[in-house]
Enzyme design. Sequence first.
Site, PDB file in Angstrom:
ATOM      1  N   GLU A  94       0.708  -1.089  -0.193  1.00  0.00           N
ATOM      2  CA  GLU A  94      -0.041   0.038   0.085  1.00  0.00           C
ATOM      3  C   GLU A  94       0.690   1.323  -0.037  1.00  0.00           C
ATOM      4  O   GLU A  94       1.855   1.413   0.643  1.00  0.00           O
ATOM      5  CB  GLU A  94      -0.873   0.028   1.333  1.00  0.00           C
ATOM      6  CG  GLU A  94      -1.882  -1.205   0.963  1.00  0.00           C
ATOM      7  CD  GLU A  94      -2.999  -1.319   2.408  1.00  0.00           C
ATOM      8  OE1 GLU A  94      -3.857  -1.905   2.225  1.00  0.00           O
ATOM      9  OE2 GLU A  94      -2.620  -0.867   3.628  1.00  0.00           O
ATOM     10  N   CYS A 107       3.643   8.729   0.821  1.00  0.00           N
ATOM     11  CA  CYS A 107       4.270   7.749   1.981  1.00  0.00           C
ATOM     12  C   CYS A 107       4.264   6.236   1.086  1.00  0.00           C
ATOM     13  O   CYS A 107       2.993   5.828   0.796  1.00  0.00           O
ATOM     14  CB  CYS A 107       3.120   7.783   3.027  1.00  0.00           C
ATOM     15  SG  CYS A 107       3.777   6.341   4.175  1.00  0.00           S
ATOM     16  N   CYS A 114       6.799  -6.829   6.827  1.00  0.00           N
ATOM     17  CA  CYS A 114       8.023  -6.058   7.366  1.00  0.00           C
ATOM     18  C   CYS A 114       8.852  -7.043   8.027  1.00  0.00           C
ATOM     19  O   CYS A 114       8.369  -8.163   8.578  1.00  0.00           O
ATOM     20  CB  CYS A 114       7.221  -4.865   8.282  1.00  0.00           C
ATOM     21  SG  CYS A 114       8.698  -4.070   8.967  1.00  0.00           S
ATOM     22  N   CYS A 118       7.070  -4.260  15.580  1.00  0.00           N
ATOM     23  CA  CYS A 118       6.554  -3.468  16.301  1.00  0.00           C
ATOM     24  C   CYS A 118       5.297  -3.689  16.746  1.00  0.00           C
ATOM     25  O   CYS A 118       4.308  -3.836  15.981  1.00  0.00           O
ATOM     26  CB  CYS A 118       6.453  -1.979  15.760  1.00  0.00           C
ATOM     27  SG  CYS A 118       8.264  -1.451  15.058  1.00  0.00           S
ATOM     28  N   CYS A 121       1.850  -1.855  15.272  1.00  0.00           N
ATOM     29  CA  CYS A 121       1.808  -1.757  14.021  1.00  0.00           C
ATOM     30  C   CYS A 121       1.033  -2.749  13.213  1.00  0.00           C
ATOM     31  O   CYS A 121       1.439  -3.829  13.565  1.00  0.00           O
ATOM     32  CB  CYS A 121       3.340  -1.379  13.344  1.00  0.00           C
ATOM     33  SG  CYS A 121       3.258  -1.194  11.524  1.00  0.00           S
ATOM     34  N   GLY A 165       7.038  -1.814   5.679  1.00  0.00           N
ATOM     35  CA  GLY A 165       8.534  -2.187   5.779  1.00  0.00           C
ATOM     36  C   GLY A 165       9.621  -1.402   6.366  1.00  0.00           C
ATOM     37  O   GLY A 165       9.264  -0.162   6.641  1.00  0.00           O
ATOM     38  N   GLU A 166      10.623  -2.004   6.716  1.00  0.00           N
ATOM     39  CA  GLU A 166      11.608  -0.882   7.253  1.00  0.00           C
ATOM     40  C   GLU A 166      12.834  -0.726   6.111  1.00  0.00           C
ATOM     41  O   GLU A 166      13.368  -1.625   5.402  1.00  0.00           O
ATOM     42  CB  GLU A 166      12.280  -1.991   8.461  1.00  0.00           C
ATOM     43  CG  GLU A 166      13.610  -1.376   8.882  1.00  0.00           C
ATOM     44  CD  GLU A 166      13.843   0.116   9.057  1.00  0.00           C
ATOM     45  OE1 GLU A 166      13.537   0.549  10.094  1.00  0.00           O
ATOM     46  OE2 GLU A 166      14.798   0.691   8.508  1.00  0.00           O
ATOM     47  N   SER A 220      11.827   6.598  14.219  1.00  0.00           N
ATOM     48  CA  SER A 220      10.645   6.078  15.075  1.00  0.00           C
ATOM     49  C   SER A 220      11.273   5.897  16.424  1.00  0.00           C
ATOM     50  O   SER A 220      11.642   4.625  16.616  1.00  0.00           O
ATOM     51  CB  SER A 220       9.854   4.744  14.425  1.00  0.00           C
ATOM     52  OG  SER A 220       9.493   5.128  13.247  1.00  0.00           O
ATOM     53  N   HIS A 222       9.836   6.615  19.709  1.00  0.00           N
ATOM     54  CA  HIS A 222       8.662   6.122  20.520  1.00  0.00           C
ATOM     55  C   HIS A 222       8.887   6.100  22.212  1.00  0.00           C
ATOM     56  O   HIS A 222       8.225   5.810  23.058  1.00  0.00           O
ATOM     57  CB  HIS A 222       7.995   4.715  20.127  1.00  0.00           C
ATOM     58  CG  HIS A 222       7.465   4.999  18.734  1.00  0.00           C
ATOM     59  ND1 HIS A 222       6.524   6.153  18.226  1.00  0.00           N
ATOM     60  CD2 HIS A 222       7.661   4.147  17.614  1.00  0.00           C
ATOM     61  CE1 HIS A 222       6.292   6.111  17.092  1.00  0.00           C
ATOM     62  NE2 HIS A 222       7.074   4.938  16.436  1.00  0.00           N
ATOM     63  N   ASN A 296      -3.343   5.594  16.023  1.00  0.00           N
ATOM     64  CA  ASN A 296      -4.616   4.930  15.158  1.00  0.00           C
ATOM     65  C   ASN A 296      -4.675   3.556  15.733  1.00  0.00           C
ATOM     66  O   ASN A 296      -3.877   2.854  15.470  1.00  0.00           O
ATOM     67  CB  ASN A 296      -4.543   4.969  13.970  1.00  0.00           C
ATOM     68  CG  ASN A 296      -4.312   6.494  13.329  1.00  0.00           C
ATOM     69  OD1 ASN A 296      -5.215   7.262  13.140  1.00  0.00           O
ATOM     70  ND2 ASN A 296      -3.190   6.942  12.883  1.00  0.00           N
ATOM     71  N   CYS A 339      -0.872   6.443   9.896  1.00  0.00           N
ATOM     72  CA  CYS A 339       0.362   5.660  10.422  1.00  0.00           C
ATOM     73  C   CYS A 339      -0.112   4.422  11.191  1.00  0.00           C
ATOM     74  O   CYS A 339      -0.819   4.394  12.195  1.00  0.00           O
ATOM     75  CB  CYS A 339       0.934   6.715  11.486  1.00  0.00           C
ATOM     76  SG  CYS A 339       2.031   7.714  10.581  1.00  0.00           S
TER      77      CYS A 339
HETATM   78  S1  SF4 Z   1       6.314   0.277  12.394  1.00  0.00           S
HETATM   79 FE1  SF4 Z   1       7.611   0.232  10.559  1.00  0.00          FE
HETATM   80  S2  SF4 Z   1       9.197  -1.023  11.261  1.00  0.00           S
HETATM   81 FE2  SF4 Z   1       7.761  -1.463  12.828  1.00  0.00          FE
HETATM   82  S3  SF4 Z   1       6.685  -3.299  11.998  1.00  0.00           S
HETATM   83 FE3  SF4 Z   1       5.528  -1.307  11.255  1.00  0.00          FE
HETATM   84  S4  SF4 Z   1       6.204  -1.107   9.212  1.00  0.00           S
HETATM   85 FE4  SF4 Z   1       7.844  -2.624  10.317  1.00  0.00          FE
END
Ligand code: SF4
Length: 346
Positions: A94, A107, A114, A118, A121, A165-166, A220, A222, A296, A339
């Site tokens: 996406e 974005c 990924c 996290c 996420c 993804g990272e 990121s 946090h 969210n 996000c």
């Molecule tokens: S926040 Fe980014 S790095 Fe972490 S699991 Fe989600 S997509 Fe992967």
Amino acid sequence: MQADKKDIRALSKEQLRDFFVTNGDKAFRGNQIYEWLWSKSAHSFENMTNVSKETRAMLEANFVINHVKVDTMQRSEDGTVKNAVRLHDDLIVESVLIPTKTRTTACVSSQVGCSLDCNFCATARLKRMRNLTPGEIYDQVVAIDNESKLYYDRPLSNIVFMGMGEPLMNYPNVMKAIDMITSNEGLGMSPKRITVSTSGVSKMIKKMADDDVKFNLAVSLHSAIEATRNEIMPFTKSFPLTELREALEYWYAKTKNKITYEYVVWKDINDDKASIDALVKFCKYVPCKVNLIEYNAIDDGDFQQASEQATKDYITALERNNIVVKVRKSRGKDIDAACGQLANKS
Ligand code: SF4
């Protein structure tokens, strides 16, 4: 057979030129095809109208163009657009167009699923299937640029690598895609308008600094407390905060480019004074700014947005210490485009 053919966009311009020379044609034919593939974003050899039939047939016999296709497009009530993008092997990623009064931001995703975990996420729930190719990353940007022109009458102005993804776990392909996005042989965008967002892969932050990249870096964060960060982002046990700090100091020394920390404040996780103090302290190591991002909730997650007061406490503490802080309101919530929500639900 289609499966045996190579994706032509994996070839450099030099390799394309060599291909034509080896096949009894002129090297400049390689330049011409390269232009079709990148700056004109051709989806098929047939589209290459100023190329002879014979050449097109030869290309067809040897290569494929693994172009992406926007499968479904959803528009949010706030103007955000989310594309579900189908790849040549039928996997889906996406990407999101985020319009504001003055800019349009894309974005984009860098992996299918990924590699990281996290807990807050939605993408982390998807297994990492594979890395995206430079062409697949580039195509997402082109699709959003076209949508921006169509719906907002202006080209795309900014790109953030904050989709699925990272990006630093797919480093070579992300770098090649950025090369093409910024090159005059591609989209010719300024690297200053591009931000790569990482969850903090220290080794790769140093590598980017060594590679003298010109785009912006976001992390990121946090939490600036090790135990909390390990809990919400378990993989960070392998990337401790001391190493992250050292990598960011290295980045700044080499690039002189400020870092943006992305930070969500969650109820009962990092909405306490100790967390605020730790962030303020961390922000003093390297010139930076902080984006406080509205959270969210994902369907089955345990994370909840903290109270407004908690966010205000963060802002007060950061501003008191002369650290630039912005609150980022969520966009595209109604279409799961905000996000942390990208999860191929459709
Ligand atoms: S926040 Fe980014 S790095 Fe972490 S699991 Fe989600 S997509 Fe992967």
